[in-house]
Design a protein around this motif. Structure first.
Motif, PDB file in Angstrom:
ATOM      1  N   ARG A   1      18.912 -11.130  35.759  1.00  0.00           N
ATOM      2  CA  ARG A   1      20.101 -11.310  36.288  1.00  0.00           C
ATOM      3  C   ARG A   1      20.296 -10.404  37.528  1.00  0.00           C
ATOM      4  N   SER A   2      19.984  -9.131  37.095  1.00  0.00           N
ATOM      5  CA  SER A   2      20.489  -7.817  37.948  1.00  0.00           C
ATOM      6  C   SER A   2      19.217  -7.514  38.682  1.00  0.00           C
TER       7      SER A   2
ATOM      8  N   CYS B   1      16.592  -8.549  31.812  1.00  0.00           N
ATOM      9  CA  CYS B   1      17.579  -8.435  32.673  1.00  0.00           C
ATOM     10  C   CYS B   1      17.452  -9.065  34.051  1.00  0.00           C
TER      11      CYS B   1
ATOM     12  N   LYS C   1      18.899  -7.746  42.778  1.00  0.00           N
ATOM     13  CA  LYS C   1      19.439  -6.721  43.684  1.00  0.00           C
ATOM     14  C   LYS C   1      19.095  -5.220  43.346  1.00  0.00           C
ATOM     15  N   ALA C   2      18.651  -4.963  42.231  1.00  0.00           N
ATOM     16  CA  ALA C   2      18.176  -3.767  42.039  1.00  0.00           C
ATOM     17  C   ALA C   2      16.857  -3.351  42.632  1.00  0.00           C
TER      18      ALA C   2
ATOM     19  N   CYS D   1      24.934 -15.466  38.605  1.00  0.00           N
ATOM     20  CA  CYS D   1      23.734 -14.479  38.586  1.00  0.00           C
ATOM     21  C   CYS D   1      23.522 -14.108  40.053  1.00  0.00           C
ATOM     22  N   CYS D   2      23.636 -15.207  40.923  1.00  0.00           N
ATOM     23  CA  CYS D   2      23.063 -14.523  42.248  1.00  0.00           C
ATOM     24  C   CYS D   2      23.839 -15.413  43.344  1.00  0.00           C
TER      25      CYS D   2
ATOM     26  N   GLY E   1      17.243 -14.409  40.264  1.00  0.00           N
ATOM     27  CA  GLY E   1      16.752 -13.723  39.085  1.00  0.00           C
ATOM     28  C   GLY E   1      15.725 -14.987  38.369  1.00  0.00           C
TER      29      GLY E   1
ATOM     30  N   ARG F   1      31.086 -15.541  32.427  1.00  0.00           N
ATOM     31  CA  ARG F   1      30.539 -14.173  33.547  1.00  0.00           C
ATOM     32  C   ARG F   1      30.216 -14.683  34.800  1.00  0.00           C
TER      33      ARG F   1
END
Length: 285
Positions: free
Chosen positions: A38-39, A36, A42-43, A6-7, A50, A3
């Motif tokens: 990881r996201s 989650c 940002k969200a 993550c950041c 994260g 993947r």
DNA sequence: AATGAGCGCAACCGCTGTTTC
DNA sequence: GGAAACAGCGGTTGCGCTCAT
């Protein structure tokens, strides 16, 4: 390929969290829930990794945290659990609702270690300091995991005091024999127990296995859950006397606390995604 | 009042097992 | 099946506070 990262570590804040960051994180988790990681940054509009968000939430912002001073009861429970588990802070925290592994780890290092030393007890071995230093030169934390033998038998020894009784419990698992066919837990403990109220019986098996074994042995079919035998539910004494406590969601980490036939030995069940029963959790350094 | 030692705790680091691609 | 990221854990660090000198 795996993947994506993550950041962007170059664009993340470090150090102490500001009130605004805390509020953003709380607001986001309240509306979207945990997970989650990881996201999440940002969200939530946070310039944080994260991993850092997860740590901040778990150790500081979670609403079910108890905070405040540890009680004497908590002190003693931590000491008992540490003598059993060693530095498995997350497992210990799982038995102290509202407390985090980080908090317990810090409290151990700053308070309890000193408390035990003042009592003349080695905080690593939980034995009298003189005996501890002379009896074990290597003084490894207890319990310790002995090497896997050729017969796929693993022995876990609890302490090695001069006078010990040896208790053994053998469990078979329905897994591939080349992986592991039998665990033998050999528990050695001093004849004069330090914690007479703490039941150290180890009982690890799959649910149907216990029933079968008890049938073979002609024993009563009303076994008690492990938490009952340890004497606690959510950090409190358990008197249910049943096989299942069915206490759900009592863990500080939101783990399903349902107990069945001793399967959730010290929180192993929460890791169960493989057939090896979260075996990693039993390994002691 | 200044300063240095000691302490407590939040946060980071590095590692390991698991999961995802 | 293998590589890489994720998630979680235990160890360590560093900062801020308190207290003694």
């Amino acid at each position: 390929m795996g993947r994506s990262p993550c950041c962007e570590k170059a664009h993340t804040n470090k150090g102490a969290w500001t009130k605004e960051e805390d509020e953003r994180l709380i607001a986001y988790i309240k509306s979207h829930g945990e997970g989650c990681w990881r996201s999440l940054p940002k969200a939530a509009g946070l310039l944080r990794c994260g991993k850092s968000c997860r740590l901040r939430w778990i150790n500081y912002l979670r609403p079910d945290l108890k905070r405040g001073n540890f009680t004497d009861e908590e002190d003693e429970l931590i000491i008992k659990l540490h003598s059993l588990l060693g530095n498995k802070w997350s497992l210990i925290a799982g038995r102290l609702p509202g407390r985090t592994d980080n908090e317990i780890k810090n409290y151990w290092n700053t308070h309890i270690r000193r408390k035990l030393i003042n009592r003349g007890i080695d905080p690593t071995t939980h034995r009298p300091i003189q005996e501890s230093s002379s009896a074990s030169q290597d003084s490894k934390p207890i319990p310790q995991l002995e090497p896997v033998t050729s017969s796929n038998t693993i022995n876990i020894s609890f302490a090695s005091a001069p006078k010990v009784e040896t208790f053994q419990e053998s469990i078979t698992f329905p897994v591939k024999p080349e992986k592991i066919s039998m665990l033998t837990f050999k528990e050695e403990r001093p004849v004069e127990e330090k914690f007479p109220d703490l039941n150290l019986e180890l009982r690890i098996s799959l649910p149907d296995e216990v029933d079968r074994r008890q049938g073979l042995l002609g024993k009563s079919t009303t076994p008690r859950c492990f938490k009952c035998s340890l004497g606690m539910v959510n950090g409190m004494e358990c008197r249910c006397g049943r096989m299942r406590c069915d206490v759900v969601g009592g863990s500080s980490k939101g783990t399903d606390m349902t107990m069945s036939n001793g399967f959730d030995f010290l929180g192993l069940a929460k890791k169960e995604t493989t057939s090896l029963m979260g075996f990693r959790s039993l390994e002691m350094k």
